[in-house]
Each structure stands twice: as C-alpha cells, then as structure tokens.
Design a protein around this motif. Sequence first.
Motif, PDB file in Angstrom:
ATOM      1  N   VAL A 304       0.740  -1.448  -0.170  1.00  0.00           N
ATOM      2  CA  VAL A 304       0.212  -0.247   0.046  1.00  0.00           C
ATOM      3  C   VAL A 304       0.741   1.414   0.066  1.00  0.00           C
ATOM      4  N   ALA A 305       1.577   1.324  -0.252  1.00  0.00           N
ATOM      5  CA  ALA A 305       2.991   2.455  -0.257  1.00  0.00           C
ATOM      6  C   ALA A 305       2.287   3.503  -1.588  1.00  0.00           C
ATOM      7  N   HIS A 306       2.559   4.261  -0.813  1.00  0.00           N
ATOM      8  CA  HIS A 306       1.481   5.712  -1.147  1.00  0.00           C
ATOM      9  C   HIS A 306       2.675   6.926  -1.292  1.00  0.00           C
ATOM     10  N   ASN A 307       4.248   6.840  -0.275  1.00  0.00           N
ATOM     11  CA  ASN A 307       3.949   8.608  -0.763  1.00  0.00           C
ATOM     12  C   ASN A 307       5.683   7.796  -0.441  1.00  0.00           C
ATOM     13  N   PRO A 308       6.597   8.641  -1.279  1.00  0.00           N
ATOM     14  CA  PRO A 308       8.176   8.428  -1.019  1.00  0.00           C
ATOM     15  C   PRO A 308       8.649   7.789  -0.598  1.00  0.00           C
ATOM     16  N   ALA A 309       9.039   7.966   0.966  1.00  0.00           N
ATOM     17  CA  ALA A 309       9.264   7.685   2.192  1.00  0.00           C
ATOM     18  C   ALA A 309       8.922   5.769   1.685  1.00  0.00           C
ATOM     19  N   ALA A 310       7.603   5.247   2.238  1.00  0.00           N
ATOM     20  CA  ALA A 310       7.335   4.418   2.232  1.00  0.00           C
ATOM     21  C   ALA A 310       7.828   3.641   0.660  1.00  0.00           C
ATOM     22  N   ALA A 311       7.596   3.860  -0.453  1.00  0.00           N
ATOM     23  CA  ALA A 311       7.929   3.692  -2.095  1.00  0.00           C
ATOM     24  C   ALA A 311       9.863   3.037  -1.791  1.00  0.00           C
ATOM     25  N   ALA A 312      10.268   3.926  -1.309  1.00  0.00           N
ATOM     26  CA  ALA A 312      11.755   3.618  -1.263  1.00  0.00           C
ATOM     27  C   ALA A 312      11.922   2.646   0.226  1.00  0.00           C
ATOM     28  N   VAL A 313      11.735   2.258   1.152  1.00  0.00           N
ATOM     29  CA  VAL A 313      11.531   0.976   2.317  1.00  0.00           C
ATOM     30  C   VAL A 313      10.346   0.048   0.705  1.00  0.00           C
ATOM     31  N   LEU A 314       9.556  -0.231   0.537  1.00  0.00           N
ATOM     32  CA  LEU A 314       9.201  -1.177  -0.917  1.00  0.00           C
ATOM     33  C   LEU A 314      10.716  -1.062  -1.271  1.00  0.00           C
ATOM     34  N   GLY A 315      10.805   0.176  -2.077  1.00  0.00           N
ATOM     35  CA  GLY A 315      11.754  -0.377  -3.493  1.00  0.00           C
ATOM     36  C   GLY A 315      13.335  -1.299  -3.211  1.00  0.00           C
ATOM     37  N   GLU A 316      13.850  -0.616  -1.616  1.00  0.00           N
ATOM     38  CA  GLU A 316      14.775  -1.454  -0.988  1.00  0.00           C
ATOM     39  C   GLU A 316      14.772  -2.835  -0.584  1.00  0.00           C
ATOM     40  N   SER A 317      13.528  -3.186  -0.149  1.00  0.00           N
ATOM     41  CA  SER A 317      12.456  -4.888   0.017  1.00  0.00           C
ATOM     42  C   SER A 317      12.713  -5.445  -1.282  1.00  0.00           C
ATOM     43  N   LEU A 318      12.100  -5.439  -1.787  1.00  0.00           N
ATOM     44  CA  LEU A 318      12.628  -5.494  -3.845  1.00  0.00           C
ATOM     45  C   LEU A 318      14.053  -5.800  -4.223  1.00  0.00           C
ATOM     46  N   GLU A 319      14.925  -5.216  -3.977  1.00  0.00           N
ATOM     47  CA  GLU A 319      16.438  -5.995  -4.492  1.00  0.00           C
ATOM     48  C   GLU A 319      16.074  -6.797  -3.537  1.00  0.00           C
ATOM     49  N   ARG A 320      16.003  -7.245  -2.353  1.00  0.00           N
ATOM     50  CA  ARG A 320      15.923  -8.219  -1.433  1.00  0.00           C
ATOM     51  C   ARG A 320      15.715  -9.158  -2.480  1.00  0.00           C
ATOM     52  N   LEU A 321      15.163  -9.150  -2.703  1.00  0.00           N
ATOM     53  CA  LEU A 321      14.340 -10.544  -3.062  1.00  0.00           C
ATOM     54  C   LEU A 321      14.975 -11.230  -4.661  1.00  0.00           C
ATOM     55  N   PRO A 322      14.888 -12.474  -4.811  1.00  0.00           N
ATOM     56  CA  PRO A 322      15.748 -12.993  -6.153  1.00  0.00           C
ATOM     57  C   PRO A 322      15.349 -12.429  -7.830  1.00  0.00           C
ATOM     58  N   ARG A 323      16.109 -12.324  -8.200  1.00  0.00           N
ATOM     59  CA  ARG A 323      15.370 -11.466  -9.553  1.00  0.00           C
ATOM     60  C   ARG A 323      14.650 -11.917  -9.770  1.00  0.00           C
ATOM     61  N   ALA A 324      13.895 -11.186 -10.714  1.00  0.00           N
ATOM     62  CA  ALA A 324      12.356 -12.301 -11.540  1.00  0.00           C
ATOM     63  C   ALA A 324      12.997 -12.203 -13.202  1.00  0.00           C
ATOM     64  N   ALA A 325      12.017 -13.002 -14.280  1.00  0.00           N
ATOM     65  CA  ALA A 325      12.261 -13.333 -15.483  1.00  0.00           C
ATOM     66  C   ALA A 325      12.131 -11.953 -15.457  1.00  0.00           C
ATOM     67  N   ARG A 326      10.934 -11.318 -15.626  1.00  0.00           N
ATOM     68  CA  ARG A 326      10.628  -9.658 -16.253  1.00  0.00           C
ATOM     69  C   ARG A 326       9.956  -9.437 -14.807  1.00  0.00           C
ATOM     70  N   THR A 327      10.123  -8.300 -14.544  1.00  0.00           N
ATOM     71  CA  THR A 327       8.850  -7.276 -13.297  1.00  0.00           C
ATOM     72  C   THR A 327       7.874  -6.133 -14.140  1.00  0.00           C
ATOM     73  N   LEU A 328       6.449  -7.299 -13.604  1.00  0.00           N
ATOM     74  CA  LEU A 328       5.856  -5.882 -14.266  1.00  0.00           C
ATOM     75  C   LEU A 328       5.179  -5.000 -13.513  1.00  0.00           C
ATOM     76  N   CYS A 329       4.597  -3.764 -13.326  1.00  0.00           N
ATOM     77  CA  CYS A 329       3.757  -2.912 -12.232  1.00  0.00           C
ATOM     78  C   CYS A 329       2.299  -2.367 -12.416  1.00  0.00           C
ATOM     79  N   VAL A 330       1.591  -2.791 -12.019  1.00  0.00           N
ATOM     80  CA  VAL A 330       0.390  -2.486 -11.543  1.00  0.00           C
ATOM     81  C   VAL A 330       0.248  -0.911 -10.971  1.00  0.00           C
ATOM     82  N   PHE A 331      -0.193   0.344 -10.875  1.00  0.00           N
ATOM     83  CA  PHE A 331      -0.208   1.226 -10.160  1.00  0.00           C
ATOM     84  C   PHE A 331      -0.959   2.227 -10.637  1.00  0.00           C
ATOM     85  N   ALA A 332      -1.823   2.850  -8.909  1.00  0.00           N
ATOM     86  CA  ALA A 332      -3.036   3.148  -9.384  1.00  0.00           C
ATOM     87  C   ALA A 332      -2.186   4.023  -7.595  1.00  0.00           C
TER      88      ALA A 332
END
Length: 439
Positions: A304-332
């Motif tokens: 539910v990240a919806h501000n820059p600080a939460a987005a930065a934390v989410l981005g850091e968490s994604l970096e620690r996950l195993p790499r996917a073949a491709r990453t798609l994003c649904v955003f609103a």
Amino acid sequence: MATPARRFPSLDAWLAWLETLHPKKIDMSLGRVVTMLERLGVRHPPYKVITVGGTNGKGSCVAMLESIYWHAGYKVGAFTSPHVWRFNERIRVDGVDATDEEIIRLLETIEDALGTVTLTYFESSAVAALLHFARVGVDVAVLEVGMGGRLDAVNAVDADAALIASVDIDHVSWLGPDREAIGREKAGIARSGRPLVVGDRNPPRSLLDHAAEVGAVPVLIGRDFDYVPRGEEWEDRSGARWPLPPFGGAEQHANAAACRALVERLADVLPVSADALAAGIRHAYLRGRLERHTVDGVEWLFDVAHNPAAAAVLGESLERLPRAARTLCVFAAMHDKDLGGVLRPFVPHVDEWHVTRADPERGATPPQLVEVLTALGARDVQTAADVPAAIAGARERARAGDRVLVFGSFHTVGAATAALGLYSPPTRLGNPSATWTRG
C-alpha cells in the motif's frame, strides 16, 4: 429503552449516508467529535487507550500491539483506516471484524445523538469504534491515527500511551510542507505524564519540543531502546532475541522494537509476559505490506506504499528478493501524492507498466500517470479503465517466472487482490488471525 427505528436497511446504505452527512470529506477539528463522545458517554473510555501515529509504519504497529495484548489474555479493540476490502475491517475486537449488524446499531445510536452536529465519514467511524469497544467491554483499545494527530478524531480521547512510528512528508496540504511542521501535528497525540514512544531515529525538533511542553515522557529509539538485526530475528539491548512479524521488510525491526518499548512502559497496568510478547509479534496479521502470492507461476507482490518514504522502503525490499525474469507493475494512486517521488525508485527495474485510476474522485488519471512515467524514462506504459482491468492486462502479459508489483494505495491493493480472487470472506474469527493461538 426502545430500539430506534432503522433509517437504512443495510450497512452499504448507512455508509453511503455517512458520505453525505458532513459538507467536507476531511475537516481537521476535534470539537464535533468531542461533543458526540460526551453525548454518548465515552469521552473518557472505561478501557486503556493506545494511540498510534506516524507517516509510515502505524498500521504495522497497530497489528503487532493488537496481537501482543490478545496473546497476553486481554480483550483487545483495534481501530484502523482505511480498509482494504470492507468497512468492517476498521473496527475489530480480538481480531474479529465488527459485523454489519453491530455497525448498523452503532450508527443508529450515533444518528439519534447527532442533533445539529455533523461528522465526516472518518469521524463517524472513529466514534462508532470507541462506542463499540465500550459496549463489548474491551480491556485495551489500539487506535490508529488517520491523518496527522493533533486534530485527528482519535485524539479526542486521552491515550494512556502513544507511539509515533515515523515522520516523513505526506498530506502536505493538511499537515504542512516539511518534517518540522508535520512532526508538530503528529506530536499532538502526546499526553502529560504518559509515555510517547518514538520509532523515528531522527525525530523533528518540533516533536520533541511539543512533548516537553505538554510534559509527556518521550521514549526514543537510539536513546532509550534499540535493536540489532539477527537474521530472521532482532536483539534488544539486554541481549534478548525477538521475532519479526510475518509481513513487511527491514522497517519492521524498528516497528517491533517500538512496540516492545511501549508494552514495557505500560507493564504496571497491562502486564505482558515475554512469551506473549514474542507470540504476539510472530502472529500479527496485516495485509498489503510486502504481501506475496504466486498465481499460475507468476509472483504477485502487493504493497500500500503511497508516499516517497514508503516507496523507498518497498524498493529496498524488492532489491533483496530473488530476481524475476521480468517485472511488471500495476500502479494507481491519489492525485495529491508526490507521484514522481513515489514512482522514481521503480522506473529502472520495471519492464512494463499498467496504470489506472485508484479512485474516481481523488485518483490520479491514467494520462497524468503516463506523463509522470514518461518524464522519468519509463518503458512500455499501458493504461486501463480501472484496477480490475489493469490486473487483467498484467495477468495476460505475465509469464511464469515474472513478478507483478501492485502498489500505490489501499484502494489499489484491495481491488487488485479481489480481482485475483485473493480476498477471503471473513472466517470464524473474521480474518486469517483466526490462526492466533494464545501462549
């Protein structure tokens, strides 16, 4: 006393009425709420109150405190907002969502007492929660601040302890343009002689100054408590090790440590054993914080990240996950957010975007999102009429081994998980916290 006649036949009809009750959707003031709580006899609740605020992390802290006190044997009320799927999620007792019938009775009582007073949708839900907790006899209620703190509806009652998880930039039109202004608003939940636990390692000066002005007892991370990450656990200053909750990422170290600090400060009136504290953190329940599911070989990740600080934390968490073949994003997301600041961390890593409108009134439009993403250098941006259509588009394009990230708001995550069939109707205990087992 005779039961008041029902004005509306269903909860949905009552909620639609709440949307029209007050001329403003957001009206930052406490007078109307205080008046209603006094009329209803719950201005000074017969239970202990914990108020939780912060820009990010407050939902996580509410979930952990709710679970900790339940595992310690207390009857626990929790008020949160917004909801992911159903309004009922906002008002819980022992992990159980309030039923339609219970909420309708609460709203009937509130309507009978209104007179010339009008309440916003959020204020009505907060008053209903406080009344419900008194009616069912909870021992402790954990209340999540909706916005800010000083003028938020939950601040109409005096908390026995307060927790501020973090202070960052969000809701600038209401709270101010910088951390000092926002910190002052959030500090408004502090009370004289009561603990104010702060999980932000660099709190604004304004927050600390206000705590001193009112005579609150600040409990600061880095000074009065702290943590050391130890794999899947964390260690406090005494050397004791504690679990992390089953949601979120690295930010939960500070949140869990802050919850432990608050529980310690209330130990005289709400004692909690070490076993109950550990079990409460370990079994806390929260949706939409780095929540992962696999559907047809594709990993779906919801936040539910919806501000820059939460987005930065989410981005850091994604970096620690195993790499996917491709990453798609649904955003609103909502149009009043810092859309560039929220989207920027993900642009280099997303191969395909599916953008849509989260809310028909406040949601940023697909053309607005396309404009922001294009300026940031995003690749392959698709638009959709609504969240279910965006989910359908991403699902059609994703292949086994891909990852689909869905984020931007509670509205986005709720509609997306429902579209994928990941919403489970309430169980015997109202949600998967039915797996709680008291220690």
